[in-house]
Scaffold this motif. Structure first.
Motif, PDB file in Angstrom:
ATOM      1  N   PHE A  94      11.069  -2.684   5.510  1.00 57.14           N
ATOM      2  CA  PHE A  94      12.048  -1.709   5.020  1.00 57.14           C
ATOM      3  C   PHE A  94      11.387  -0.622   4.187  1.00 57.14           C
ATOM      4  N   THR A  95      10.424  -0.994   3.355  1.00 56.44           N
ATOM      5  CA  THR A  95       9.796  -0.024   2.444  1.00 56.44           C
ATOM      6  C   THR A  95       9.129   1.106   3.215  1.00 56.44           C
ATOM      7  N   LYS A 175      -8.618  -4.337   1.513  1.00 59.13           N
ATOM      8  CA  LYS A 175      -8.962  -3.712   0.235  1.00 59.13           C
ATOM      9  C   LYS A 175      -7.948  -4.067  -0.842  1.00 59.13           C
ATOM     10  N   ASP A 176      -6.674  -4.031  -0.493  1.00 59.22           N
ATOM     11  CA  ASP A 176      -5.640  -4.375  -1.471  1.00 59.22           C
ATOM     12  C   ASP A 176      -5.692  -5.855  -1.840  1.00 59.22           C
ATOM     13  N   LEU A 177      -5.972  -6.713  -0.860  1.00 56.59           N
ATOM     14  CA  LEU A 177      -6.115  -8.136  -1.157  1.00 56.59           C
ATOM     15  C   LEU A 177      -7.270  -8.384  -2.125  1.00 56.59           C
ATOM     16  N   ILE A 208       1.719  -2.612  -1.837  1.00 50.17           N
ATOM     17  CA  ILE A 208       0.830  -1.461  -2.010  1.00 50.17           C
ATOM     18  C   ILE A 208       0.354  -0.942  -0.664  1.00 50.17           C
ATOM     19  N   SER A 209       0.058  -1.834   0.263  1.00 50.64           N
ATOM     20  CA  SER A 209      -0.365  -1.404   1.600  1.00 50.64           C
ATOM     21  C   SER A 209       0.743  -0.658   2.318  1.00 50.64           C
ATOM     22  N   GLU A 210       1.973  -1.134   2.182  1.00 52.20           N
ATOM     23  CA  GLU A 210       3.102  -0.454   2.805  1.00 52.20           C
ATOM     24  C   GLU A 210       3.288   0.951   2.225  1.00 52.20           C
TER      25      GLU A 210
END
Length: 276
Positions: A94-95, A175-177, A208-210
């Motif tokens: 959804f984001t 990267k976010d992980l 953050i990835s979304e």
């Protein structure tokens, strides 16, 4: 008489207030006493009736802390239910969808068309379209067995999290992980496979990835409309019409370009392919 009232007005008002307070206290005391008597009479009646008929029985349990625990559990359940829609929106597609649709509207220059209700409704239905395989797995592996009393709540939670975890791991950036694993202080080598990644690290990394992907898509959507704004501004400057706002002239051309290129089909179609 009026002179007497004016002269002793304060004394009379104080006396009246005192009398009123006394009356209120007497009424409250009488009401409490009558309520106590009524309660005692009702208990005696219930006791007498209970001795003759065992169908009805009234009892008062002493508080030992279990009642408070039940209240806290109910409060926790209500809090989770109230936050469930927000949590569900953040853990699904959804984001990304709603942000891209808002970027599209802003790039066109129309601030209220389509309305927010239309964009959010479209985002919800597109979310169900993308998440339908995942929701089906959650229902088959967790909700259905739990409703049939085949598994416990803890087992249902573990089974329901697996499809959601698989979806988030497919969309999240490495990267976010790594960023959130470093923030959480995870030791190097402690994460051997994807199942070892805790949810408190996976969920914020997925969000953050979304956001990053949605902003990249929004930037790509802005590019052709910025070109139109630049061309219109250059034409107006060359004609000496500096007082005329360029957006007033460029908006019809942007809408025409969007319609002629079948913009909604292109935007939504390519957006759905980013989840594959």
């Amino acid at each position: 008489m009026l002179r007497f009232i004016k002269k002793h007005g304060r004394v009379i008002s104080k006396a009246a207030m005192l009398v009123a307070v006394v009356i209120v206290v007497c009424l409250c005391t009488a009401g409490t006493a009558s309520a106590t008597q009524a309660t005692t009479a009702a208990q005696e009646t219930a006791t007498a009736a209970g001795s003759n008929n065992n169908l009805i029985n009234f009892s008062v349990a002493a508080g030992d802390g279990s009642d408070m625990a039940s209240v806290l559990q109910m409060l926790l359940v209500l809090t989770i239910i109230s936050l469930a829609p927000s949590i569900l929106m953040l853990l699904t597609s959804f984001t990304r969808i709603v942000i891209v649709l808002h970027f599209t509207r802003a790039a066109l220059g129309v601030q209220t068309i389509p309305p927010n209700q239309v964009l959010i409704g479209l985002s919800i239905f597109l979310t169900f379209f993308v998440m339908s395989p995942t929701f089906t797995q959650v229902y088959d592996s967790a909700i259905k067995p739990l409703s049939n009393n085949e598994i416990t709540v803890e087992q249902a939670f573990d089974a329901g999290v697996k499809p959601m975890r698989a979806f988030m791991l497919k969309q999240v950036s490495t990267k976010d992980l790594d960023t959130f694993l470093n923030i959480a202080g995870t030791e190097a080598g402690s994460i051997e496979n994807e199942d070892d990644i805790p949810l408190n690290v996976l969920i914020p990394a997925f969000i953050i990835s979304e956001l990053r992907i949605a902003f990249i898509i929004g930037f790509l959507i802005y590019i052709p409309f910025i070109v139109i704004d630049m061309v219109v501004s250059s034409v107006l400057m060359s004609m000496g019409m500096m007082m005329l706002p360029p957006t007033t002239i460029s908006m019809p051309f942007k809408i025409l370009l969007f319609v002629m290129a079948d913009g909604w089909n292109l935007v939504i179609g390519n957006l759905m392919q980013t989840f594959s």
